[in-house]
Enzyme design. Structure first.
Site, PDB file in Angstrom:
ATOM      1  CE1 TYR A   1      -3.294   2.920   0.796  1.00 30.59           C
ATOM      2  CE2 TYR A   1      -1.910   3.357   2.702  1.00 30.59           C
ATOM      3  CZ  TYR A   1      -2.930   3.739   1.846  1.00 30.59           C
ATOM      4  OH  TYR A   1      -3.553   4.945   2.031  1.00 30.59           O
TER       5      TYR A   1
HETATM    6  O1  LIG Z   1      -2.210   6.911   7.715  1.00 27.64           O
HETATM    7  C1  LIG Z   1      -2.389   6.275   6.698  1.00 27.64           C
HETATM    8  O2  LIG Z   1      -1.974   6.617   5.631  1.00 27.64           O
HETATM    9  C2  LIG Z   1      -3.134   4.987   6.758  1.00 27.64           C
HETATM   10  O3  LIG Z   1      -4.028   5.048   7.893  1.00 27.64           O
HETATM   11  C3  LIG Z   1      -4.775   3.887   8.106  1.00 27.64           C
HETATM   12  O4  LIG Z   1      -3.890   2.793   8.387  1.00 27.64           O
HETATM   13  P1  LIG Z   1      -3.554   2.444   9.891  1.00 27.64           P
HETATM   14  O5  LIG Z   1      -2.848   3.565  10.573  1.00 27.64           O
HETATM   15  O6  LIG Z   1      -2.892   1.142   9.860  1.00 27.64           O
HETATM   16  O7  LIG Z   1      -5.035   2.395  10.531  1.00 27.64           O
HETATM   17  P2  LIG Z   1      -5.845   1.186  11.165  1.00 27.64           P
HETATM   18  O8  LIG Z   1      -5.961   0.075  10.212  1.00 27.64           O
HETATM   19  O9  LIG Z   1      -7.082   1.763  11.705  1.00 27.64           O
HETATM   20  O10 LIG Z   1      -4.894   0.731  12.379  1.00 27.64           O
HETATM   21  C4  LIG Z   1      -4.635   1.626  13.444  1.00 27.64           C
HETATM   22  C5  LIG Z   1      -3.795   0.933  14.493  1.00 27.64           C
HETATM   23  O11 LIG Z   1      -4.536  -0.160  15.048  1.00 27.64           O
HETATM   24  C6  LIG Z   1      -3.776  -1.341  14.986  1.00 27.64           C
HETATM   25  N1  LIG Z   1      -4.690  -2.469  14.783  1.00 27.64           N
HETATM   26  C7  LIG Z   1      -5.375  -2.593  13.648  1.00 27.64           C
HETATM   27  C8  LIG Z   1      -6.254  -3.621  13.453  1.00 27.64           C
HETATM   28  C9  LIG Z   1      -6.429  -4.564  14.490  1.00 27.64           C
HETATM   29  O12 LIG Z   1      -7.205  -5.532  14.394  1.00 27.64           O
HETATM   30  N2  LIG Z   1      -5.711  -4.416  15.636  1.00 27.64           N
HETATM   31  C10 LIG Z   1      -4.851  -3.385  15.821  1.00 27.64           C
HETATM   32  O13 LIG Z   1      -4.225  -3.277  16.873  1.00 27.64           O
HETATM   33  C11 LIG Z   1      -2.813  -1.149  13.842  1.00 27.64           C
HETATM   34  O14 LIG Z   1      -1.678  -1.964  14.026  1.00 27.64           O
HETATM   35  C12 LIG Z   1      -2.517   0.327  13.939  1.00 27.64           C
HETATM   36  O15 LIG Z   1      -1.484   0.523  14.862  1.00 27.64           O
HETATM   37  C13 LIG Z   1      -5.606   3.566   6.898  1.00 27.64           C
HETATM   38  O16 LIG Z   1      -6.301   2.344   7.102  1.00 27.64           O
HETATM   39  C14 LIG Z   1      -4.762   3.466   5.650  1.00 27.64           C
HETATM   40  O17 LIG Z   1      -5.620   3.285   4.548  1.00 27.64           O
HETATM   41  C15 LIG Z   1      -3.890   4.690   5.493  1.00 27.64           C
HETATM   42  O18 LIG Z   1      -4.661   5.755   5.063  1.00 27.64           O
END
Ligand SMILES: O=C(O)[C@H]1O[C@H](OP(=O)(O)OP(=O)(O)OC[C@H]2O[C@@H](n3ccc(=O)[nH]c3=O)[C@H](O)[C@@H]2O)[C@H](O)[C@@H](O)[C@H]1O
Length: 438
Positions: free
Chosen positions: A249
């Site tokens: 991504y």
């Molecule tokens: O800034 C971005 O550019 C991206 O932001 C977002 O990604 P992330 O920051 O990864 O958000 P998100 O999935 O909500 O996980 C948040 C936290 O929860 C943790 N997480 C997640 C899932 C889970 O089951 N358990 C967990 O601990 C996980 O490890 C993480 O630490 C957008 O989805 C992406 O499309 C993109 O725009």
């Protein structure tokens, strides 16, 4: 036992048999065979004609379903023009108003930006492919909300160059707000091709349409905080390294930054890339942690909380949607003009990149406890070590550049933002009426 057909259509070539037979019998057989083979050829011909007719029909059906039912025609063009027309009062201090093509308009950020633009009097036309990455009914609900405010969303894909060319033919868009993308960091391991399709191929098709348009629009588009990848200098500044993506991504978003740069350089397209930091809020994305945690907590299901190495909590610079909308509109308002025409640039055009974050990272366990507070339900937490799936341990934005050039100033902290999200969630899914129809 031999069947009648075996005599009429011998398995060995008829010619050999005829040569062995003689006289009248031979001629009769010859006539019989000649007429049989003619019939056979006619039958073959008819089968071929029917097959090609049927396949042509199905092609016509498919294309007419797509082209006629989804877009095109005078009525459709009228809708597009009406939606694209700015409605600012004449002599308004904010100028005449823009005509903005918003891609991914039925997505989370797209719907919020489209609505905000429309509310302040700009013209907006949306395009969205309503794919099933997450529940398309939520995207349809956002579309209905936009329609009730006079924003028309075309159902189509940014990979459809004909559709894009047609849209630019009908409306001289001043700006494109490009938010259509395959989102999600971890899903890239399941479906890598969808990232290339939307974030690379789709982006190029869109830029081609922008480059060919006369006048060329200014392009503002969604990059991602994930481009910082393995960078560990904090807070993340636009000048930091972005050549170590941790997920496909992130790699496609970084590719987008390079691709847009080449269109800026060659064709004079005005480009602004926005690195969004984990955007959340009402009408959000069900695949994101805050959303899926809420769903599971309310349903009494466990949630999986990832933890970093050495038991360090993961943290994100969670950014509230209204702040992101202000950053997007600020970018559109300050985007300089594109300078190209007929595939040639007449001079340099702006190329900008900004972080749009909140500048105050919060750990995932803290996110969970805020949700528990607003939902008044305790979560069943299942804490596991972060799998090697593209996640990064933390994000933290330096937003000085956006503050300076866009007047960007986030005002909503995670507690206040999640309170609004929970309120929306309970109402949207019928919890306030006790329906619990999840
Ligand atoms: O800034 C971005 O550019 C991206 O932001 C977002 O990604 P992330 O920051 O990864 O958000 P998100 O999935 O909500 O996980 C948040 C936290 O929860 C943790 N997480 C997640 C899932 C889970 O089951 N358990 C967990 O601990 C996980 O490890 C993480 O630490 C957008 O989805 C992406 O499309 C993109 O725009």
């Amino acid at each position: 036992m031999r069947a009648l057909e075996d005599d009429l259509f011998p398995s060995t070539p008829g010619k050999v048999k005829i040569e062995r037979a003689g006289g009248a019998m031979n001629r009769q057989l010859h006539r019989c065979f000649a007429s049989t083979s003619t019939m056979f050829l006619w039958a073959l011909f008819l089968v071929a004609m029917t097959a090609s007719y049927l396949s042509f029909q199905s092609f016509v059906d498919t294309s007419s379903k797509y082209f006629a039912a989804s877009w095109g025609g005078l009525h459709w063009e009228r809708q597009i023009r009406a939606s694209a027309a700015p409605r600012r009062p004449p002599g308004s201090a904010a100028g005449a108003g823009m005509s903005v093509l918003v891609t991914g308009a039925s997505g989370f950020v797209g719907a919020h930006c489209s609505l905000a633009l429309r509310k302040r009097g700009d013209g907006v036309v949306g395009i969205d492919n309503f794919n099933a990455y997450y529940d398309p009914s939520l995207k349809k609900a956002r579309k209905a909300l936009l329609a009730s405010h006079g924003v028309y969303v075309v159902e189509g894909d940014i990979n459809d160059g004909r559709l894009l060319a047609k849209l630019f033919d009908v409306v001289p868009f001043t700006h494109v707000l490009h938010l259509a993308a395959q989102a999600g960091v971890r899903y890239a391991m399941e479906n890598p091709a969808s990232y290339v399709h939307s974030n690379v191929a789709g982006l190029v098709t869109l830029l081609e349409a922008c480059k060919n348009a006369d006048p060329q629009p200014a392009v503002v588009w969604a990059s991602s905080s994930s481009v910082y990848g393995l960078n560990d200098k904090v807070p993340f500044s636009e000048s930091h390294r972005t050549d170590q993506p941790a997920s496909l991504y992130a790699a496609t978003k970084k590719a987008g930054e390079e691709i847009t740069h080449s269109y800026n350089h060659i064709y004079g397209l005005s480009v602004t890339g926005l690195r969004f930091f984990t955007v959340y809020g009402p009408w959000g994305r069900p695949d994101m942690a805050y959303f899926s945690f809420t769903r599971n907590i309310l349903q009494g299901k466990p949630i999986t909380v990832y933890r970093g190495k050495n038991h360090v909590d993961l943290a994100r610079d969670f950014t509230y949607i209204d702040d992101i909308v202000k950053g997007c509109l600020g970018s559109l308002d300050t985007a300089g003009r594109s300078t190209g025409t007929g595939g040639k640039k007449r001079g340099p055009a702006p190329y900008r990149i900004f972080n749009l974050g909140n500048t105050s990272p919060v750990t995932v366990p803290t996110l969970v406890s805020i949700l528990e507070k607003h939902l008044r339900v305790k979560a069943k937490k299942h804490v596991v070590e972060m799998p090697g799936n593209g996640d990064v341990p933390f994000t933290h934005a330096n937003i000085s550049l956006a503050r300076q050039q866009l007047g960007y100033k986030p005002t909503t902290n995670l507690d206040a933002g999640l309170k609004k999200f929970v309120k929306w969630y309970l109402s949207y899914y019928g919890y306030s009426r006790g329906a619990k129809n999840l």
